[in-house]
Scaffold this motif. Structure first.
Motif, short mmCIF file in Angstrom:
data_model
loop_
_atom_site.label_atom_id
_atom_site.label_comp_id
_atom_site.label_asym_id
_atom_site.label_seq_id
_atom_site.Cartn_x
_atom_site.Cartn_y
_atom_site.Cartn_z
N ARG A 381 0.84 -1.20 0.00
CA ARG A 381 0.00 0.00 0.00
C ARG A 381 0.87 1.25 0.00
N ALA A 382 1.93 1.22 0.79
CA ALA A 382 2.82 2.38 0.84
C ALA A 382 3.43 2.66 -0.52
N GLN A 383 3.80 1.62 -1.25
CA GLN A 383 4.39 1.83 -2.57
C GLN A 383 3.35 2.32 -3.58
N ARG A 384 2.12 1.82 -3.45
CA ARG A 384 1.09 2.26 -4.40
C ARG A 384 0.52 3.63 -4.07
N ASP A 385 0.98 4.23 -2.97
CA ASP A 385 0.63 5.63 -2.73
C ASP A 385 1.21 6.54 -3.81
N LEU A 386 2.17 6.04 -4.55
CA LEU A 386 2.64 6.77 -5.74
C LEU A 386 1.47 7.11 -6.64
N LEU A 387 0.57 6.15 -6.84
CA LEU A 387 -0.60 6.37 -7.69
C LEU A 387 -1.68 7.16 -6.96
#
Length: 426
Positions: A381-387
């Motif tokens: 989830r932390a990485q997909r906060d990029l989106l």
């Protein structure tokens, strides 16, 4: 017959080989430096010890030495005469994995742990964010990963490694208090477990505990070898927290010293995903990113991910190419059809192209359909906060503040008190 630390029989008569093998497995499970040397000692003590060669293959994979990994597993395959069925199966599973057959390998792992649930070197293949389930591209992959680790808990529930990877799976489905408890239990048993430290950082991130997370990770990282697998990625976590607190100097220090492709000792996948995500999130937050940093990442992506096919890497490579102005490299990704979530990669790649042009309406149009199911792309989830944060940025640039506020409140309430997007005021 000798046994490993988990009670699995080993086809070697060498006590020294078993001790070195156990050390190597522990390094793999804890993401600490030293696995290659440990498995080399096991092989030196008993050159005919097949699983020591399998361990060497896994260590080589984590060192991004795929040729060495394939050679090691081939040597293991030549030593399967007279060894146990479990050991033969383990050699076969790693052979599938290194033959580029992830679907077959996953199926074999899931069948194997039904009979041998304490065969951790095999079970480990299907755990974690970058395991065969995490990078499957399937809808519901987070629930599937939790189901996998939950099946192991009755057999390994007192083990520091499983407590950490099960805690990560629990975290990713939003059971944060339970996840933090599991991490604390894991780290109490083995504080050197970088996976435990890493997943604790993820849990604190999801809880919005920026101060506590930053202090914890800063203290823990002092004893972590820079050559270890997760050093670069944990530096990324430190940099994100510094960015959220407006500490640009610290953010850049973490990037230059631990995240940038020339500084990180991580796998190429981590280098491109962490580097591109951090630079873009810095831009979203209002920092000036030197163009040469984007050019460096774009060149790295072209070198290591020239052929699209790993969807999570592809969306980050596309971002680097777009920000560096390499339209040809961006187009190759946008037009590709290979990869476990290729149907989502193309619109994300085109989003980055629109962002680089400043066409926020086009960026929003391309990105919006992806938001319903971007978990399929992989990552935490932390990485997909990029989106998530890019979507908020697009709405803000188009004057849709109310919609941006609703998006944060409904999709990522962890940011409700402070969204790291320039111009956003809660």
């Amino acid at each position: 017959m000798q046994q490993d630390r988990y009670g699995n029989a080993l086809s070697t008569g060498s006590v020294e080989a078993v001790a070195a093998y156990d050390e190597g497995v522990a390094h793999i499970l804890a993401a600490t430096h030293g696995a290659e040397a440990a498995f080399a000692r096991a092989i030196q003590a008993d050159p005919g010890f097949a699983l020591a060669h399998v361990g060497a293959a896994r260590a080589a994979m984590y060192a991004a030495d795929m040729a060495g990994a394939k050679a090691a597993v081939a040597r293991a395959g030549a030593l399967t005469g007279g060894i146990s069925a479990r050991e033969v199966a383990q050699v076969g599973i790693f052979t599938l994995l290194l033959s580029g057959k992830p679907v077959e390998a996953r199926r074999a792992v899931e069948a194997h742990v039904e009979s041998y649930p304490r065969d951790v070197l095999v079970a480990q293949i299907c755990t974690n964010i970058y395991g065969l389930i995490g990078l499957s591209g399937e809808a519901g992959r987070e629930a599937a990963q939790l189901a996998f680790t939950a099946r192991l808990m009755p057999h390994l529930g007192d083990d520091w490694w499983l407590l950490s990877v099960h805690g990560q799976a629990v975290c990713e489905v939003g059971r944060l208090d339970e996840a933090l408890t599991l991490m604390e239990q894991s780290l109490a048993l083995n504080d050197a477990n970088a996976n435990g430290s890493h997943f604790k950082a993820h849990t604190l991130y999801e809880m919005g505990e920026t101060d506590a997370g930053r202090r914890y990770l800063s203290d823990w990282m002092r004893g972590y070898d820079r050559r270890a697998l997760l050093h670069g990625h944990l530096s990324w976590h430190e940099a994100l927290w510094a960015l959220e607190q407006g500490d640009a100097d610290a953010m850049w220090a973490h990037y230059r010293e631990g995240v940038a492709p020339t500084a990180s000792q991580s796998l190429p996948l981590n280098k491109i995903t962490d580097g591109a995500a951090l630079l873009w999130r810095a831009e979203i937050a209002g920092l000036d990113v030197p163009p040469e940093d984007w050019h460096e990442l774009s060149a790295y992506a072209s070198q290591h991910f020239a052929t699209p096919g790993m969807s999570f890497a592809d969306i980050h490579a596309a971002l680097a190419h777009a920000m560096a102005g390499d339209g040809a490299a961006l187009a190759r990704i946008a037009e590709a059809s290979r990869g476990y979530a290729a149907d989502l990669v193309a619109p994300v790649a085109r989003t980055w192209g629109a962002v680089a042009r400043g066409d926020w309406a086009e960026a929003l149009r391309r990105l919006t359909p992806v938001m319903a199911d971007h978990a399929r792309l992989g990552g935490s989830r932390a990485q997909r906060d990029l989106l998530e944060l890019t979507w908020v940025l697009c709405l803000m640039r188009l004057g849709q503040k109310d919609e941006a506020t609703r998006a944060v409140a409904t999709r990522r309430p962890v940011f409700a008190e402070g969204v790291p997007v320039e111009g956003y005021v809660s």
